[in-house]
Design an enzyme around this catalytic site. Structure first.
Site, PDB file in Angstrom:
ATOM      1  N   ASP A 204       0.855  -1.184   0.000  1.00 19.92           N
ATOM      2  CA  ASP A 204       0.000   0.000   0.000  1.00 19.92           C
ATOM      3  C   ASP A 204       0.894   1.237   0.000  1.00 19.92           C
ATOM      4  O   ASP A 204       2.120   1.121  -0.084  1.00 19.92           O
ATOM      5  CB  ASP A 204      -0.912  -0.005   1.247  1.00 19.92           C
ATOM      6  CG  ASP A 204      -0.133   0.196   2.554  1.00 19.92           C
ATOM      7  OD1 ASP A 204       1.106   0.274   2.521  1.00 19.92           O
ATOM      8  OD2 ASP A 204      -0.782   0.279   3.613  1.00 19.92           O
ATOM      9  N   ASP A 206       1.445   4.785   2.342  1.00 20.49           N
ATOM     10  CA  ASP A 206       1.082   5.368   3.641  1.00 20.49           C
ATOM     11  C   ASP A 206       1.535   6.831   3.708  1.00 20.49           C
ATOM     12  O   ASP A 206       2.671   7.140   3.347  1.00 20.49           O
ATOM     13  CB  ASP A 206       1.790   4.602   4.775  1.00 20.49           C
ATOM     14  CG  ASP A 206       1.585   3.098   4.694  1.00 20.49           C
ATOM     15  OD1 ASP A 206       0.498   2.625   5.066  1.00 20.49           O
ATOM     16  OD2 ASP A 206       2.510   2.398   4.238  1.00 20.49           O
ATOM     17  N   ASP A 309      -3.228   4.455   2.910  1.00 24.24           N
ATOM     18  CA  ASP A 309      -3.517   4.784   4.313  1.00 24.24           C
ATOM     19  C   ASP A 309      -3.155   6.240   4.575  1.00 24.24           C
ATOM     20  O   ASP A 309      -2.044   6.662   4.264  1.00 24.24           O
ATOM     21  CB  ASP A 309      -2.680   3.908   5.264  1.00 24.24           C
ATOM     22  CG  ASP A 309      -3.158   2.469   5.304  1.00 24.24           C
ATOM     23  OD1 ASP A 309      -4.330   2.215   4.937  1.00 24.24           O
ATOM     24  OD2 ASP A 309      -2.375   1.592   5.715  1.00 24.24           O
TER      25      ASP A 309
END
Ligand code: CTP
Ligand code: MN
Ligand code: MN
Length: 385
Positions: A204, A206, A309
């Site tokens: 992902d 962040d 995120d």
């Protein structure tokens, strides 16, 4: 044949946060084997054994050369009987039968696939496994009720299991930064997680967001999210509001390792144009979705799903949040263990508390936090434990 005298002996301090661990791992075969056993232990609900294997793998990751002989490992920390047996099997036979049979086991394979769905944890995957579900098709056919995260996770399974590249991370960063600055001028955004440690890919992207004036960051996430949503960038999002002040946990000790910042776990829709940095967005105008005529490669969609995120923190906690969200997960765990066991301090992503002095220790940089902890500063690129 190397004689005993020529064998390099290795040494390492026992906490991962005392060691420099770059991305240049000289023992990938061994560390991948131990990581697989760690995964398997965690998938079996045995967190303690999982951590033990992760610590063993971390010690090998920090070595300056490949291990060739068991005698080199004498005196290294964190290598228990079980890990040593696995290492020995691999050094002597080229493989560990335990690792190979785990890899082939029904349960391991199924739980890997099922926990690979965003929103699905070990408990859920295990329940499904016990009900006979082994793969995504069987899950879909089973009629199990899925929550929104899991639905999105299943829908975008292939995209989300394809590593995010640094170029994609930067493309997402530009989009998020525009949205952040437009709803809160002067806000600052930092790339955190694996990419801050110099990794070339991640699962992902962040980001940590703050504002130089304390308090101005409050309530930022919902505003950024509605902006991104109106621009068509979000396939899924779950926002959690800040709960630090109302928490009953006491000094720097959240009841779990979960911190209490305002945050958003999301799935982004990243188009090919955005990836190549061609698309201009902004000024609040709703973004036009690409209605491209399908190209010669039929079925190819012109975008991909990426997990993102977002975490927001007040500037007074920035250094702690930065340290806490840069990872790796094991490095963070080891920092907290060091703080508690060796220094009688309590470290979280919000603060550092000194139990003996009964006071919080302030810090405005990561360097200061390492100094408070009596640790040599380890830069992000060497926290790849
Ligand atoms: N983290 C956290 N609380 C969570 C999730 C993550 O504090 N609920 C922290 C982790 O401790 C880690 C950082 O956020 O330090 C990044 O987590 P994650 O994205 O899962 O891992 P990465 O190291 O970025 O790995 P990857 O590159 O695969 O994303
Ligand atoms: Mn990450
Ligand atoms: Mn993350």
């Amino acid at each position: 044949q190397i004689s005993e005298a020529e064998v390099v002996m290795f040494s390492a301090p026992s906490y991962a946060c005392q060691r420099r661990t770059s991305l240049n791992n000289h023992n990938t075969v061994l560390t991948e084997a131990l990581s697989l056993l760690a995964d398997n232990a965690e998938l079996s609900g045995d967190e303690g054994r999982g951590v033990a294997f992760r610590r063993a793998a971390a010690v090998l990751k920090a070595l300056p050369k490949p291990v060739t002989d068991m005698t080199q490992l004498r005196g290294l920390p964190c290598l228990g009987e079980h890990s040593l047996r696995v290492i020995k099997d691999i050094l002597e036979d080229g493989a560990s039968s335990e690792v190979e049979s785990t890899k082939r086991s029904e349960r391991y394979k199924a739980l890997k696939v099922l926990t690979g769905i965003f929103g699905v944890g070990v408990k859920t995957a295990d329940r499904w496994f016990r009900e006979g579900i082994r793969d995504l098709q069987q899950l879909q056919d089973s009629g199990q009720t899925l929550n929104q995260a899991q639905q999105a996770g299943l829908e975008h399974y292939d995209d989300l299991n394809q590593p995010v590249t640094r170029a994609e991370a930067d493309a997402v960063g530009e989009i998020v930064e525009k949205a952040v600055v437009s709803v809160l001028p002067g806000a600052q955004m930092t790339l955190i997680g694996g990419f801050r440690r110099g990794k070339l890919t991640g699962h992902d992207v962040d980001f940590l967001i703050t504002h130089p004036e304390e308090g101005r960051e409050e309530g930022l996430v919902p505003k950024v999210v509605s902006r991104l949503e109106s621009e068509g960038f979000l396939l899924y999002q779950k926002t959690t509001r800040n709960s630090y002040l109302e928490s009953q946990d006491g000094p720097a000790r959240p009841s779990s390792n979960m911190d209490r910042f305002e945050r958003c776990f999301s799935i982004f829709k990243l188009s090919e144009e955005e990836k190549r940095g061609l698309k201009q967005t902004g000024n609040g105008v709703s973004r036009i979705h690409s209605h491209r005529v399908p190209g010669p490669e039929a079925g190819h969609k012109p975008w991909r799903a990426v997990r993102v995120d977002l975490v927001v923190c007040p500037i007074s906690q920035f250094a702690f949040a930065l340290l806490g969200w840069t990872g790796s997960k094991l490095f963070e765990r080891e920092l907290r263990r060091w703080a508690g066991h060796e220094k009688a301090m309590s470290l979280s992503s919000h603060a550092l508390y000194d139990t003996k002095q009964r006071r919080y220790l302030r810090a405005t940089s990561e360097e200061e936090i390492f100094a408070h902890l009596g640790l040599e500063f380890i830069p992000p690129s060497e926290r790849n434990t």
